[in-house]
Design a protein around this motif. Structure first.
Motif, PDB file in Angstrom:
ATOM      1  N   LYS A  58      36.455  -8.072 -18.411  1.00  0.00           N
ATOM      2  CA  LYS A  58      35.210  -8.692 -17.951  1.00  0.00           C
ATOM      3  C   LYS A  58      34.304  -9.056 -19.124  1.00  0.00           C
ATOM      4  N   ALA A  59      34.258  -8.178 -20.115  1.00  0.00           N
ATOM      5  CA  ALA A  59      33.435  -8.458 -21.284  1.00  0.00           C
ATOM      6  C   ALA A  59      33.969  -9.666 -22.048  1.00  0.00           C
ATOM      7  N   HIS A  60      35.267  -9.784 -22.139  1.00  0.00           N
ATOM      8  CA  HIS A  60      35.881 -10.923 -22.844  1.00  0.00           C
ATOM      9  C   HIS A  60      35.580 -12.227 -22.105  1.00  0.00           C
ATOM     10  N   ALA A  61      35.630 -12.206 -20.787  1.00  0.00           N
ATOM     11  CA  ALA A  61      35.298 -13.405 -20.006  1.00  0.00           C
ATOM     12  C   ALA A  61      33.834 -13.784 -20.220  1.00  0.00           C
ATOM     13  N   CYS A  62      32.965 -12.798 -20.241  1.00  0.00           N
ATOM     14  CA  CYS A  62      31.542 -13.045 -20.493  1.00  0.00           C
ATOM     15  C   CYS A  62      31.339 -13.608 -21.895  1.00  0.00           C
ATOM     16  N   TRP A  63      32.037 -13.041 -22.862  1.00  0.00           N
ATOM     17  CA  TRP A  63      31.946 -13.509 -24.252  1.00  0.00           C
ATOM     18  C   TRP A  63      32.336 -14.981 -24.348  1.00  0.00           C
ATOM     19  N   ASN A  64      33.448 -15.347 -23.723  1.00  0.00           N
ATOM     20  CA  ASN A  64      33.899 -16.737 -23.758  1.00  0.00           C
ATOM     21  C   ASN A  64      32.893 -17.665 -23.095  1.00  0.00           C
ATOM     22  N   ARG A  65      32.310 -17.215 -22.000  1.00  0.00           N
ATOM     23  CA  ARG A  65      31.309 -18.016 -21.296  1.00  0.00           C
ATOM     24  C   ARG A  65      30.068 -18.232 -22.169  1.00  0.00           C
ATOM     25  N   VAL A  66      29.596 -17.186 -22.817  1.00  0.00           N
ATOM     26  CA  VAL A  66      28.396 -17.288 -23.661  1.00  0.00           C
ATOM     27  C   VAL A  66      28.666 -18.156 -24.876  1.00  0.00           C
ATOM     28  N   THR A  67      29.832 -18.016 -25.507  1.00  0.00           N
ATOM     29  CA  THR A  67      30.122 -18.839 -26.685  1.00  0.00           C
ATOM     30  C   THR A  67      30.267 -20.315 -26.325  1.00  0.00           C
ATOM     31  N   ARG A  68      30.689 -20.602 -25.096  1.00  0.00           N
ATOM     32  CA  ARG A  68      30.766 -22.007 -24.662  1.00  0.00           C
ATOM     33  C   ARG A  68      29.384 -22.548 -24.324  1.00  0.00           C
ATOM     34  N   GLN A  69      28.541 -21.750 -23.659  1.00  0.00           N
ATOM     35  CA  GLN A  69      27.218 -22.216 -23.246  1.00  0.00           C
ATOM     36  C   GLN A  69      26.250 -22.328 -24.422  1.00  0.00           C
ATOM     37  N   TYR A  70      26.321 -21.389 -25.355  1.00  0.00           N
ATOM     38  CA  TYR A  70      25.402 -21.353 -26.498  1.00  0.00           C
ATOM     39  C   TYR A  70      26.194 -21.260 -27.800  1.00  0.00           C
ATOM     40  N   PRO A  71      26.860 -22.339 -28.203  1.00  0.00           N
ATOM     41  CA  PRO A  71      27.748 -22.258 -29.368  1.00  0.00           C
ATOM     42  C   PRO A  71      27.031 -21.993 -30.690  1.00  0.00           C
ATOM     43  N   ARG A  72      25.734 -22.175 -30.749  1.00  0.00           N
ATOM     44  CA  ARG A  72      24.986 -21.954 -31.988  1.00  0.00           C
ATOM     45  C   ARG A  72      24.038 -20.766 -31.891  1.00  0.00           C
ATOM     46  N   LEU A  73      24.249 -19.899 -30.943  1.00  0.00           N
ATOM     47  CA  LEU A  73      23.345 -18.762 -30.752  1.00  0.00           C
ATOM     48  C   LEU A  73      23.376 -17.822 -31.948  1.00  0.00           C
ATOM     49  N   PHE A  74      24.551 -17.458 -32.403  1.00  0.00           N
ATOM     50  CA  PHE A  74      24.688 -16.602 -33.569  1.00  0.00           C
ATOM     51  C   PHE A  74      25.236 -17.432 -34.723  1.00  0.00           C
ATOM     52  N   ALA A  75      24.737 -17.166 -35.924  1.00  0.00           N
ATOM     53  CA  ALA A  75      25.100 -17.968 -37.093  1.00  0.00           C
ATOM     54  C   ALA A  75      26.596 -17.916 -37.370  1.00  0.00           C
ATOM     55  N   GLN A  76      27.212 -16.751 -37.203  1.00  0.00           N
ATOM     56  CA  GLN A  76      28.639 -16.617 -37.545  1.00  0.00           C
ATOM     57  C   GLN A  76      29.543 -17.367 -36.575  1.00  0.00           C
ATOM     58  N   TRP A  77      29.037 -17.762 -35.424  1.00  0.00           N
ATOM     59  CA  TRP A  77      29.867 -18.489 -34.466  1.00  0.00           C
ATOM     60  C   TRP A  77      30.209 -19.886 -34.961  1.00  0.00           C
ATOM     61  N   ALA A  78      29.510 -20.378 -35.959  1.00  0.00           N
ATOM     62  CA  ALA A  78      29.869 -21.676 -36.536  1.00  0.00           C
ATOM     63  C   ALA A  78      31.242 -21.595 -37.191  1.00  0.00           C
ATOM     64  N   TRP A  79      31.603 -20.412 -37.696  1.00  0.00           N
ATOM     65  CA  TRP A  79      32.895 -20.227 -38.353  1.00  0.00           C
ATOM     66  C   TRP A  79      33.869 -19.439 -37.517  1.00  0.00           C
ATOM     67  N   THR A  80      33.391 -18.496 -36.690  1.00  0.00           N
ATOM     68  CA  THR A  80      34.281 -17.613 -35.933  1.00  0.00           C
ATOM     69  C   THR A  80      33.748 -17.383 -34.527  1.00  0.00           C
ATOM     70  N   PRO A  81      33.809 -18.346 -33.620  1.00  0.00           N
ATOM     71  CA  PRO A  81      33.262 -18.134 -32.283  1.00  0.00           C
ATOM     72  C   PRO A  81      34.145 -17.261 -31.394  1.00  0.00           C
ATOM     73  N   GLU A  82      35.449 -17.271 -31.623  1.00  0.00           N
ATOM     74  CA  GLU A  82      36.358 -16.564 -30.724  1.00  0.00           C
ATOM     75  C   GLU A  82      36.353 -15.070 -31.022  1.00  0.00           C
ATOM     76  N   PHE A  83      36.714 -14.320 -30.029  1.00  0.00           N
ATOM     77  CA  PHE A  83      36.834 -12.876 -30.196  1.00  0.00           C
ATOM     78  C   PHE A  83      38.308 -12.523 -30.181  1.00  0.00           C
ATOM     79  N   ARG A  84      38.727 -11.759 -31.137  1.00  0.00           N
ATOM     80  CA  ARG A  84      40.148 -11.384 -31.214  1.00  0.00           C
ATOM     81  C   ARG A  84      40.387 -10.080 -30.524  1.00  0.00           C
TER      82      ARG A  84
END
Length: 84
Positions: A58-84
């Motif tokens: 559930k957390a991973h699904a939420c993470w993917n949803r947030v990274t798609r909705q707010y791709p620039r929310l966190f600075a590091q998401w410009a280089w590494t948005p996905e969660f491994r």
């Protein structure tokens, strides 16, 4: 302390951006593990803060949803948005 995702981003983004600008100019490949580790800490924070997201799936699904909705929310998401 009751921080939201946006409050947390506002606090850590200047620090992470500074690291990305300085170390990214010289050692970008060495910086990626650190940025992934920051994402791991964020995922852990989300799972502890929201009871409904305790399970990894559930957390991973939420993470993917947030990274798609707010791709620039966190600075590091410009280089590494996905969660491994």
């Amino acid at each position: 302390m009751h921080l939201t995702f946006f409050d947390l981003a506002r606090r850590i983004n200047p620090i992470v951006r500074g690291w990305m600008q300085y170390y990214g100019a010289f050692y970008r490949s060495e910086l990626h593990p650190l940025l992934h580790r920051i994402n791991t800490y964020l995922m852990r924070w989300v799972r502890k803060k929201y009871r409904r997201l305790r399970s990894f799936k559930k957390a991973h699904a939420c993470w993917n949803r947030v990274t798609r909705q707010y791709p620039r929310l966190f600075a590091q998401w410009a280089w590494t948005p996905e969660f491994r």
